[in-house]
Structure formats: structure tokens, C-alpha cells
Design a protein around this motif. Structure first.
Motif, PDB file in Angstrom:
ATOM      1  N   ALA A 135     -82.035   5.379 -55.337  1.00  0.00           N
ATOM      2  CA  ALA A 135     -83.442   5.205 -55.875  1.00  0.00           C
ATOM      3  C   ALA A 135     -84.275   6.476 -55.458  1.00  0.00           C
ATOM      4  CB  ALA A 135     -84.188   3.835 -55.484  1.00  0.00           C
ATOM      5  N   SER A 136     -83.640   7.436 -55.021  1.00  0.00           N
ATOM      6  CA  SER A 136     -84.133   8.737 -54.872  1.00  0.00           C
ATOM      7  C   SER A 136     -85.010   8.802 -53.377  1.00  0.00           C
ATOM      8  CB  SER A 136     -85.265   9.280 -55.980  1.00  0.00           C
ATOM      9  OG  SER A 136     -84.428   9.364 -57.174  1.00  0.00           O
ATOM     10  N   PHE A 137     -84.850   8.076 -52.627  1.00  0.00           N
ATOM     11  CA  PHE A 137     -85.223   8.085 -51.267  1.00  0.00           C
ATOM     12  C   PHE A 137     -84.561   9.378 -50.556  1.00  0.00           C
ATOM     13  CE2 PHE A 137     -86.647   3.757 -52.380  1.00  0.00           C
ATOM     14  CZ  PHE A 137     -87.968   3.813 -52.158  1.00  0.00           C
ATOM     15  N   ASP A 138     -85.686   9.989 -49.770  1.00  0.00           N
ATOM     16  CA  ASP A 138     -85.119  11.098 -48.817  1.00  0.00           C
ATOM     17  C   ASP A 138     -84.603  10.787 -47.670  1.00  0.00           C
ATOM     18  OD1 ASP A 138     -86.008  12.769 -51.266  1.00  0.00           O
ATOM     19  OD2 ASP A 138     -88.021  12.595 -50.041  1.00  0.00           O
ATOM     20  N   VAL A 139     -85.011   9.850 -47.116  1.00  0.00           N
ATOM     21  CA  VAL A 139     -84.593   9.272 -45.467  1.00  0.00           C
ATOM     22  C   VAL A 139     -84.913   7.926 -45.450  1.00  0.00           C
ATOM     23  CG1 VAL A 139     -87.019   9.402 -44.959  1.00  0.00           C
ATOM     24  CG2 VAL A 139     -85.151   9.600 -43.146  1.00  0.00           C
ATOM     25  N   ALA A 184     -89.789   7.646 -48.097  1.00  0.00           N
ATOM     26  CA  ALA A 184     -88.876   7.005 -46.982  1.00  0.00           C
ATOM     27  C   ALA A 184     -89.039   5.792 -47.364  1.00  0.00           C
ATOM     28  CB  ALA A 184     -89.779   6.974 -45.748  1.00  0.00           C
ATOM     29  N   ALA A 185     -87.766   5.071 -47.368  1.00  0.00           N
ATOM     30  CA  ALA A 185     -87.590   3.674 -47.277  1.00  0.00           C
ATOM     31  C   ALA A 185     -87.314   3.315 -45.892  1.00  0.00           C
ATOM     32  CB  ALA A 185     -86.114   3.501 -47.899  1.00  0.00           C
ATOM     33  N   TYR A 186     -88.131   2.156 -45.610  1.00  0.00           N
ATOM     34  CA  TYR A 186     -88.187   1.542 -44.153  1.00  0.00           C
ATOM     35  C   TYR A 186     -87.376   0.035 -44.410  1.00  0.00           C
ATOM     36  CZ  TYR A 186     -91.454   4.994 -42.674  1.00  0.00           C
ATOM     37  OH  TYR A 186     -92.088   5.920 -42.137  1.00  0.00           O
ATOM     38  N   LEU A 187     -86.354   0.123 -43.677  1.00  0.00           N
ATOM     39  CA  LEU A 187     -85.565  -1.292 -43.545  1.00  0.00           C
ATOM     40  C   LEU A 187     -86.549  -2.440 -43.215  1.00  0.00           C
ATOM     41  CD1 LEU A 187     -83.016  -2.772 -43.549  1.00  0.00           C
ATOM     42  CD2 LEU A 187     -82.671  -2.374 -41.040  1.00  0.00           C
ATOM     43  N   PHE A 188     -86.374  -3.276 -43.876  1.00  0.00           N
ATOM     44  CA  PHE A 188     -87.484  -4.733 -43.947  1.00  0.00           C
ATOM     45  C   PHE A 188     -86.490  -6.047 -43.767  1.00  0.00           C
ATOM     46  CE2 PHE A 188     -90.728  -6.959 -46.503  1.00  0.00           C
ATOM     47  CZ  PHE A 188     -91.659  -7.220 -45.313  1.00  0.00           C
ATOM     48  N   HIS A 189     -86.563  -7.022 -44.077  1.00  0.00           N
ATOM     49  CA  HIS A 189     -85.968  -8.139 -43.564  1.00  0.00           C
ATOM     50  C   HIS A 189     -84.526  -8.230 -44.184  1.00  0.00           C
ATOM     51  CE1 HIS A 189     -89.423 -10.464 -42.381  1.00  0.00           C
ATOM     52  NE2 HIS A 189     -90.057 -10.162 -43.412  1.00  0.00           N
ATOM     53  N   TYR A 190     -83.731  -8.666 -43.310  1.00  0.00           N
ATOM     54  CA  TYR A 190     -82.387  -8.611 -43.783  1.00  0.00           C
ATOM     55  C   TYR A 190     -81.646  -9.991 -42.838  1.00  0.00           C
ATOM     56  CZ  TYR A 190     -81.021  -6.579 -39.228  1.00  0.00           C
ATOM     57  OH  TYR A 190     -80.744  -6.074 -37.897  1.00  0.00           O
ATOM     58  N   GLU A 245     -72.336   6.737 -54.860  1.00  0.00           N
ATOM     59  CA  GLU A 245     -73.436   6.131 -55.865  1.00  0.00           C
ATOM     60  C   GLU A 245     -73.821   5.036 -56.055  1.00  0.00           C
ATOM     61  OE1 GLU A 245     -72.470   8.761 -59.281  1.00  0.00           O
ATOM     62  OE2 GLU A 245     -72.895  10.429 -58.128  1.00  0.00           O
ATOM     63  N   GLU A 246     -72.679   3.889 -55.726  1.00  0.00           N
ATOM     64  CA  GLU A 246     -73.056   2.538 -55.928  1.00  0.00           C
ATOM     65  C   GLU A 246     -72.455   1.807 -54.625  1.00  0.00           C
ATOM     66  OE1 GLU A 246     -70.905   1.291 -59.378  1.00  0.00           O
ATOM     67  OE2 GLU A 246     -72.153   2.887 -60.447  1.00  0.00           O
ATOM     68  N   PRO A 247     -73.019   0.511 -54.399  1.00  0.00           N
ATOM     69  CA  PRO A 247     -72.671  -0.398 -53.236  1.00  0.00           C
ATOM     70  C   PRO A 247     -71.335  -0.873 -53.348  1.00  0.00           C
ATOM     71  CG  PRO A 247     -74.291  -1.521 -54.973  1.00  0.00           C
ATOM     72  CD  PRO A 247     -74.136  -0.071 -55.237  1.00  0.00           C
ATOM     73  N   ASP A 287     -91.585  -2.445 -58.112  1.00  0.00           N
ATOM     74  CA  ASP A 287     -90.990  -1.243 -58.229  1.00  0.00           C
ATOM     75  C   ASP A 287     -92.023  -0.258 -57.368  1.00  0.00           C
ATOM     76  OD1 ASP A 287     -89.461   0.815 -59.507  1.00  0.00           O
ATOM     77  OD2 ASP A 287     -91.173   1.431 -60.729  1.00  0.00           O
ATOM     78  N   LYS A 288     -91.227   0.614 -56.541  1.00  0.00           N
ATOM     79  CA  LYS A 288     -91.992   1.443 -55.894  1.00  0.00           C
ATOM     80  C   LYS A 288     -92.726   0.853 -54.700  1.00  0.00           C
ATOM     81  CE  LYS A 288     -92.237   5.384 -58.732  1.00  0.00           C
ATOM     82  NZ  LYS A 288     -91.900   4.663 -59.998  1.00  0.00           N
TER      83      LYS A 288
END
Ligand code: NHW
Ligand code: EN5
Length: 388
Positions: A337-341, A305-311, A218-220, A266-267
Motif C-alpha cells: 500500500a506504499s507505506f515507507d515505514v 507511516a503505518a502504525y500498528l493498531f489492534h491485533y 509482494e503478497e501476504p 482508504d488512507k
């Protein structure tokens, strides 16, 4: 074959590119067409004002009903109105690069293409370009050669500002990619992904086992991992620059641009940093939110869906493990944050975490293109160009 692209300054599909540089020389402004290209009498060119809520809404409606779908038309990208503004209004944005086509009588928006300025590093050379995105023609007006008109008219408007190169990505193959990278997907909510047709239960698997397989904490886990703030921008810029500089194709970001692209909204965009005991920022990781609408009948209207961005992982001697660790935390934060993928493409150093973190290979490719710039193929692990 390629009736339009055959007329444009891009490499042929059978061309083996070895030399590097512009395909056509820059034109003096006086040689660039001063008037808009002619358009069919029922339509008109418009410059879309995204700061106007109604016009922002028009672009949102066009895209949500007509933008990119997967191969079987199961899902369609559903960029939010706020996301569209964020994506098309970075530092240096220009209103006349937000080009639309409206029906004269009804005023309905039926076509769009967007450009934003970007300094792109191509094998160590810094080039002023535009990045093109959100090309869309209403479904009822497909195959009428409207897309080439949008491309030509936006090119004219961009050329008038003294820019002659562009970068863009697409799922479709065109003449001629500098790189091709596969999409990968990390399930966070396997049941919903299966119910909506995004995923399936492999043979020798059960739903219960899948749920267990993809469960995350649940947490990093990384000590000091926290949400990024505006105050982190200078340190994050340094980290990103240092990490990016080892790649052959990337968008060079200054502090203003890092503030725009990474400060959490947010979002829209989610960014996290790792802060050590001495208050130094050692790592950064971000992802953006791009839901897809479920087209067919389903209990769910959207996949989040969350998409990996800068890192940029710190170089603390932990090597590949460190990168795995911060991406694992990104999965945890996305799940919270409730993302499914959680999606990414196989470029940069992503091959180092794709398997250990249980990403599965998608069925879609992302092709990377340059306009009016010849460049030998770039290996995918050397590509670091993000286009939302
Ligand atoms: S990729 C997403 C593009 N959008 C979609 O897929 C949405 C759903 N589809 C549609 O809206 C991210 C339509 O199908 C579109 C085509 C509008 C795609 N890129 O009008 P016609 C981007 O936004 C070529 C480029 O009859 P249509 C990047 C196709 O090969 N070209 O087709 C955008 C053919 O040319 P050919 C594409 O289906 C980058 C011609 O269009 C394309 O009604 C743009 C047919 O046109 C695509 N994704 O409309 C380039 N898809 O030579 C920027 C098809 O084969 C270049 N085509 O005859 C740089 C400009 C700036 C330079 C500045 C110096
Ligand atoms: C402009 N910036 O085809 C870019 N997506 O794999 C626009 N596939 O979602 C260009 N029919 O593999 C975008 N599920 C180009 C991409 C267009 C959209 C697209 C692909 C990318 C995608 C899904 C299936 C879609 C529904 C089926 C996919 C597999 C799930 C996976 C299997 C292995 C275990 C984990 C889950």
C-alpha cells in the motif's frame, strides 16, 4: 516545576503509587462550574463541528502546521482531515468535547483539544473515561498558559456529563506516567527514509545492503489472509476481547466500536483477517495511516507511516511464531500500500516480533497517563491501550 500539573488530580513525580482508585471523589453536577472559564478578551471558546467541512479543515490546518514534531524538528505529524473525523467521532462522541479557541477578530482557530468516550479496563476494573488527544496551541501563542486553559475547560465540560477519569498519551514526561514505552520502526523504503532524515545508514552498511535487508514479499504469506469487512465485526470483536483480556490496561471494545475502529477506510485504517477453510476468523491485524510532513528541504514532502493498531493472533499452538507471521503479513500489506515505514511501540506482545522482524529502536518514548486515577506502574508488556 509543574505549576499547572501540581494543581491537578494526578500523582506527583516522586510518588510511589501502591493503592488504586480515584484521587478525588466525583462531584455532584451542582458543584461543577456551569459557565466556561474566562478567556483573554481577544479569544473565544468554540465547539468545533467536525461534520462541517470548513471546521474540519480548520482543525486539519491547525494540526498540520502546529502539532507534534520530533526532537530535531525534522518531521511533523500530518493527520488527514478524514482521519481527524474518524479519530474524534467514534460511537458515543460528543460535539462539546471538541473544544477550540478562535481569535475573535479573524476567527482563526489557534487552539484545540479533543475528547472521546471510552470504557477502559484498569487491572480488571472497568472505568468510564474519556481519551484526550490532539491538544494543540498555535506556534505563535506558545508558553502563554493556553494549554492549561484548554485542559481545564474540556475537563469542566466532561465533568458535567458525570465522567471524572481520563486517559491520554504524550511524548513528553508529565506527572506521572503509568507506563512508558519506546517507539520502534520497521523500514519499508529505506532510501526515502534516509533521504528525508528519518533514518541513517549505519556504519558497516551500504544503501544497497539496506535495501536488500528490508525487502519484503509482494503478497501476504498466511493462507486465508484478506481485507476485513463489516460482516466480520462480530467474530473480530470476540477475538479482540479474548486476546485483550490478558492485559492490564486496554480500551474495552463492543461491536459498534470494533466496526468504527477496524472497518477499513482508504488512507485511514487498514484491517485484515485470517479466514480458515470453515469460514471462521482466526486472526486479525490492523494499522492506521499517519503521514509525517518533512519540515526541512527534501525531495519528498511526506513520509507515509503505518502504525500498528489492534491485533489478535490465533492460539493455534504456534505460539510466538503465529504473532510474528501475522505482523510480517501486515508489513507486506503496508509495503504493497506504499507505506515507507511501519511503526509500533514496545507494549503488548510486541517484544516477540520486534527483533525477528527487523524493527529498529526509535528515539522517542510514548508515556501513558491516567487523570484522577491512582494506579501502580503497569509493566509495558501489560499495556494494550491504543491512542491514535
Ligand atoms: S500529546 C500531544 C500534545 N500536543 C503537542 O505536542 C503539539 C505541539 N505542542 C503544542 O501545541 C497528545 C503546545 O506545546 C502544547 C502546550 C499545547 C502541548 N499534555 O500553554 P502552555 C495529547 O493531545 C503542560 C499535557 O504555556 P504551550 C494529550 C506543561 O507541562 N500538558 O504551553 C493531551 C505546562 O504545565 P506545568 C502539557 O507549549 C493531554 C503547561 O502545559 C503537554 O504553549 C492533556 C504549559 O502550558 C501535553 N502534551 O502548550 C491532558 N505539553 O504544570 C488531559 C505541555 O509544567 C488531562 N504541557 O506548568 C485530562 C483532561 C480531561 C479530564 C476529564 C475527567
Ligand atoms: C498521541 N497519540 O519523536 C501521541 N517520534 O521514535 C503523541 N524518531 O520518529 C505523542 N530527529 O527514531 C507522540 N528514527 C510522541 C512521538 C513524537 C515524534 C517522535 C520518534 C519515535 C521518531 C525517528 C527519528 C526522527 C528524525 C530524527 C527515529 C530512527 C529510524 C530507525 C533507526 C533504526 C533502524 C530503523 C530506522
Amino acid at each position: 516545576q509543574y505549576k499547572f500539573w501540581g494543581t491537578q488530580p494526578v500523582p506527583r513525580t516522586d510518588e510511589v503509587v501502591t493503592d488504586e482508585g480515584p484521587i478525588e471523589p466525583n462531584k455532584p453536577i451542582s458543584e461543577i462550574r456551569a459557565e466556561p472559564y474566562p478567556i483573554h478578551k481577544d479569544f473565544e471558546w468554540v465547539t468545533v463541528d467536525l461534520e462541517d467541512e470548513a471546521e474540519n479543515r480548520d482543525v486539519y490546518e491547525l494540526l498540520s502546521n502546529n502539532y507534534v514534531e520530533d526532537d530535531e524538528a525534522t518531521l511533523r505529524f500530518d493527520y488527514s482531515a478524514e482521519f481527524i473525523k474518524w479519530a474524534l467521532m467514534p460511537p458515543g462522541w460528543r460535539r462539546d468535547w471538541h473544544l477550540g479557541v478562535r481569535v475573535k477578530t479573524s476567527r482563526k482557530l489557534v487552539g484545540f483539544i479533543g475528547g472521546i468516550p471510552a470504557r477502559v479496563s484498569v487491572r480488571g476494573k472497568e472505568i468510564s473515561m474519556v481519551e484526550i488527544n490532539f491538544l494543540c496551541v498555535h506556534k505563535k501563542l506558545r508558553s502563554k498558559r493556553l494549554a492549561p486553559m484548554l485542559i481545564k475547560e474540556v475537563t469542566r465540560r466532561i465533568n458535567l456529563t458525570g465522567i471524572f477519569q481520563a486517559a491520554y498519551t504524550a511524548g513528553v514526561y508529565l506527572p506521572k506516567p503509568v507506563a512508558t514505552c519506546r517507539y520502534y520502526h520497521r523500514s519499508l523504503n529505506p532510501k526515502k527514509l534516509v533521504d528525508t532524515g528519518f533514518s541513517y545508514i549505519p556504519r558497516n552498511m551500504t544503501m544497497a545492503r539496506m535495501i536488500r535487508l528490508y525487502k519484503v514479499p509482494e503478497e501476504p504469506k498466511t493462507p486465508g489472509m484478506r481485507l476485513m469487512t463489516a460482516a466480520d465485526v462480530p467474530q473480530v470483536t470476540k477475538l479482540l476481547r479474548k486476546y485483550q483480556s490478558k492485559f492490564e490496561l486496554y480500551h474495552m471494545l463492543n461491536e459498534e466500536e470494533v466496526a468504527h475502529w477496524l472497518t477499513p477506510i482508504d488512507k485511514v485504517v487498514y484491517s485484515y483477517v485470517v479466514e480458515d477453510e470453515k469460514k471462521r476468523i482466526t486472526d486479525v491485524v490492523s494499522f492506521y495511516s499517519l503521514p509525517s510532513a518533512v519540515i526541512g528541504k527534501s525531495a519528498h514532502s511526506h513520509i507515509n507511516a503505518a502504525y500498528l493498531f489492534h491485533y489478535a493472533p490465533s492460539d493455534l499452538g504456534a505460539g510466538d511464531k503465529r504473532l510474528q507471521q501475522i505482523i510480517y503479513d501486515a508489513l507486506i500489506l503496508a509495503k504493497a500500500a506504499s507505506f515507507d515505514v511501519f511503526n509500533c511501540i514496545e507494549f503488548m506482545d510486541n517484544a516477540k516480533f520486534i527483533e525477528p522482524l527487523k524493527f529498529g529502536r526509535g528515539n522517542g518514548d510514548l508515556h501513558f497517563y491516567l487523570y484522577n486515577y491512582r494506579c501502580a506502574d503497569v509493566a509495558r508488556e501489560n499495556v494494550a491501550l491504543f491512542m491514535v
